[in-house]
Motif scaffolding. Structure first.
Motif, PDB file in Angstrom:
ATOM      1  N   THR A 123       0.826  -1.211   0.000  1.00  0.00           N
ATOM      2  CA  THR A 123       0.000   0.000   0.000  1.00  0.00           C
ATOM      3  C   THR A 123       0.860   1.260   0.000  1.00  0.00           C
ATOM      4  OG1 THR A 123      -1.820  -1.130   1.103  1.00  0.00           O
ATOM      5  CG2 THR A 123      -1.789   1.277   1.245  1.00  0.00           C
ATOM      6  N   VAL A 124       1.804   1.366   0.924  1.00  0.00           N
ATOM      7  CA  VAL A 124       2.614   2.597   1.003  1.00  0.00           C
ATOM      8  C   VAL A 124       3.572   2.727  -0.183  1.00  0.00           C
ATOM      9  CG1 VAL A 124       2.388   2.838   3.496  1.00  0.00           C
ATOM     10  CG2 VAL A 124       4.353   1.605   2.564  1.00  0.00           C
ATOM     11  N   ASP A 125       3.922   1.610  -0.803  1.00  0.00           N
ATOM     12  CA  ASP A 125       4.812   1.663  -1.964  1.00  0.00           C
ATOM     13  C   ASP A 125       4.081   2.000  -3.256  1.00  0.00           C
ATOM     14  OD1 ASP A 125       7.065   1.160  -0.459  1.00  0.00           O
ATOM     15  OD2 ASP A 125       7.028  -1.003  -0.804  1.00  0.00           O
ATOM     16  N   GLU A 126       2.756   1.990  -3.218  1.00  0.00           N
ATOM     17  CA  GLU A 126       1.967   2.311  -4.408  1.00  0.00           C
ATOM     18  C   GLU A 126       1.396   3.727  -4.382  1.00  0.00           C
ATOM     19  OE1 GLU A 126      -0.962  -0.788  -4.640  1.00  0.00           O
ATOM     20  OE2 GLU A 126       0.457  -2.211  -5.530  1.00  0.00           O
ATOM     21  N   ILE A 127       1.695   4.473  -3.350  1.00  0.00           N
ATOM     22  CA  ILE A 127       1.252   5.865  -3.260  1.00  0.00           C
ATOM     23  C   ILE A 127       2.482   6.743  -3.454  1.00  0.00           C
ATOM     24  CG2 ILE A 127       0.102   7.631  -1.873  1.00  0.00           C
ATOM     25  CD1 ILE A 127      -1.141   5.314  -0.240  1.00  0.00           C
ATOM     26  N   TRP A 128       2.406   7.635  -4.429  1.00  0.00           N
ATOM     27  CA  TRP A 128       3.558   8.458  -4.807  1.00  0.00           C
ATOM     28  C   TRP A 128       3.355   9.899  -4.353  1.00  0.00           C
ATOM     29  CZ3 TRP A 128       7.576   5.698  -6.320  1.00  0.00           C
ATOM     30  CH2 TRP A 128       7.323   4.384  -6.743  1.00  0.00           C
ATOM     31  N   LEU A 129       4.458  10.549  -4.073  1.00  0.00           N
ATOM     32  CA  LEU A 129       4.428  11.927  -3.581  1.00  0.00           C
ATOM     33  C   LEU A 129       3.688  12.852  -4.551  1.00  0.00           C
ATOM     34  CD1 LEU A 129       5.371  13.569  -1.161  1.00  0.00           C
ATOM     35  CD2 LEU A 129       7.505  14.000  -2.359  1.00  0.00           C
ATOM     36  N   ASN A 130       3.896  12.682  -5.854  1.00  0.00           N
ATOM     37  CA  ASN A 130       3.213  13.561  -6.807  1.00  0.00           C
ATOM     38  C   ASN A 130       1.692  13.383  -6.748  1.00  0.00           C
ATOM     39  OD1 ASN A 130       3.519  10.979  -8.083  1.00  0.00           O
ATOM     40  ND2 ASN A 130       3.098  11.925 -10.062  1.00  0.00           N
ATOM     41  N   GLN A 131       1.213  12.182  -6.418  1.00  0.00           N
ATOM     42  CA  GLN A 131      -0.223  11.962  -6.258  1.00  0.00           C
ATOM     43  C   GLN A 131      -0.756  12.748  -5.064  1.00  0.00           C
ATOM     44  OE1 GLN A 131       0.214   7.698  -5.901  1.00  0.00           O
ATOM     45  NE2 GLN A 131      -1.000   7.374  -7.765  1.00  0.00           N
ATOM     46  N   LEU A 132       0.016  12.767  -3.989  1.00  0.00           N
ATOM     47  CA  LEU A 132      -0.407  13.502  -2.800  1.00  0.00           C
ATOM     48  C   LEU A 132      -0.372  15.008  -3.029  1.00  0.00           C
ATOM     49  CD1 LEU A 132       1.295  11.308  -0.070  1.00  0.00           C
ATOM     50  CD2 LEU A 132      -1.109  11.323  -0.774  1.00  0.00           C
ATOM     51  N   VAL A 133       0.580  15.471  -3.831  1.00  0.00           N
ATOM     52  CA  VAL A 133       0.631  16.895  -4.183  1.00  0.00           C
ATOM     53  C   VAL A 133      -0.623  17.267  -4.973  1.00  0.00           C
ATOM     54  CG1 VAL A 133       1.836  18.625  -5.572  1.00  0.00           C
ATOM     55  CG2 VAL A 133       3.136  17.102  -4.076  1.00  0.00           C
ATOM     56  N   THR A 134      -0.998  16.414  -5.912  1.00  0.00           N
ATOM     57  CA  THR A 134      -2.212  16.654  -6.695  1.00  0.00           C
ATOM     58  C   THR A 134      -3.436  16.691  -5.788  1.00  0.00           C
ATOM     59  OG1 THR A 134      -1.243  15.602  -8.640  1.00  0.00           O
ATOM     60  CG2 THR A 134      -3.647  15.760  -8.575  1.00  0.00           C
ATOM     61  N   GLU A 135      -3.538  15.740  -4.867  1.00  0.00           N
ATOM     62  CA  GLU A 135      -4.659  15.721  -3.919  1.00  0.00           C
ATOM     63  C   GLU A 135      -4.662  16.975  -3.057  1.00  0.00           C
ATOM     64  OE1 GLU A 135      -7.249  13.583  -3.434  1.00  0.00           O
ATOM     65  OE2 GLU A 135      -6.594  12.546  -5.244  1.00  0.00           O
ATOM     66  N   SER A 136      -3.489  17.413  -2.646  1.00  0.00           N
ATOM     67  CA  SER A 136      -3.392  18.599  -1.808  1.00  0.00           C
ATOM     68  C   SER A 136      -3.860  19.836  -2.567  1.00  0.00           C
ATOM     69  CB  SER A 136      -1.944  18.775  -1.341  1.00  0.00           C
ATOM     70  OG  SER A 136      -1.816  19.918  -0.549  1.00  0.00           O
ATOM     71  N   LYS A 137      -3.482  19.939  -3.827  1.00  0.00           N
ATOM     72  CA  LYS A 137      -3.921  21.077  -4.646  1.00  0.00           C
ATOM     73  C   LYS A 137      -5.425  21.025  -4.864  1.00  0.00           C
ATOM     74  CE  LYS A 137       0.442  21.787  -7.021  1.00  0.00           C
ATOM     75  NZ  LYS A 137       1.182  21.656  -8.288  1.00  0.00           N
ATOM     76  N   CYS A 138      -5.964  19.825  -4.928  1.00  0.00           N
ATOM     77  CA  CYS A 138      -7.401  19.635  -5.100  1.00  0.00           C
ATOM     78  C   CYS A 138      -8.167  20.236  -3.927  1.00  0.00           C
ATOM     79  CB  CYS A 138      -7.672  18.132  -5.210  1.00  0.00           C
ATOM     80  SG  CYS A 138      -9.387  17.664  -5.058  1.00  0.00           S
ATOM     81  N   LEU A 139      -7.584  20.185  -2.759  1.00  0.00           N
ATOM     82  CA  LEU A 139      -8.238  20.700  -1.569  1.00  0.00           C
ATOM     83  C   LEU A 139      -7.895  22.175  -1.379  1.00  0.00           C
ATOM     84  CD1 LEU A 139      -7.595  17.706   0.846  1.00  0.00           C
ATOM     85  CD2 LEU A 139      -9.688  18.244  -0.406  1.00  0.00           C
TER      86      LEU A 139
END
Length: 153
Positions: A123-139
């Motif tokens: 699970t933690v190896d399939e989540i990438w920092l750029n995905q979290l940045v995108t989610e953060s910008k979404c909020l």
């Protein structure tokens, strides 16, 4: 498995760094202010992340920190292991070929522990920092409220 503040704050700091270091290095002070994390604690976290090869420090008047790799190449697992160490919640000597578990040959619970450990790591190896940045910008924020209209969902 329970993560410490090292993992939680460190991941938040790295997401912040990925968002704000595209044009220039980001200071500890600015990350600490945005993330409400103590500067001294953040310095310790950044030291560990630097040692793990995830961030680089830039000296000088306009210095600070930048990612050592692209955000798409840094997994949540990379960050958490750098700060927390081994993420496996169950240590089982029966899973270690050199482990000294007397009941390993007849123990079936070791397969449960292996699946739990493997699931967390996957699970933690399939989540990438750029995905979290995108989610953060979404909020995005408008008038101190989250603006969910910016999200894809």
């Amino acid at each position: 498995m329970k993560l410490s503040t090292k993992g939680k704050y460190g991941l938040r700091a790295l997401i912040d760094l990925a968002q704000y270091s595209e044009d220039s290095p980001v200071s500890i002070t600015s990350i600490a202010r945005r993330q409400d994390i103590s500067e001294r604690y953040l310095e310790q976290l950044m030291s560990k992340l630097k040692k793990a090869g995830l961030v680089k420090s830039i000296r000088g008047a306009n210095g600070g920190y930048v990612l050592a790799k692209e955000a798409k190449d840094i997994s949540v697992g990379d960050v958490l292991r750098a700060l927390e160490g081994n993420l496996e919640p169950v240590e089982c000597a029966g899973l270690d070929p050199e482990g000294e578990c007397k009941g390993a040959d007849s123990c079936v619970t070791k397969y449960v522990w292996k699946r739990i450990n493997d699931s967390i790591n996957q699970t933690v190896d399939e989540i990438w920092l750029n995905q979290l940045v995108t989610e953060s910008k979404c909020l995005g924020h408008t008038d101190n409220h989250l603006d969910y209209t910016k999200c894809k969902n």
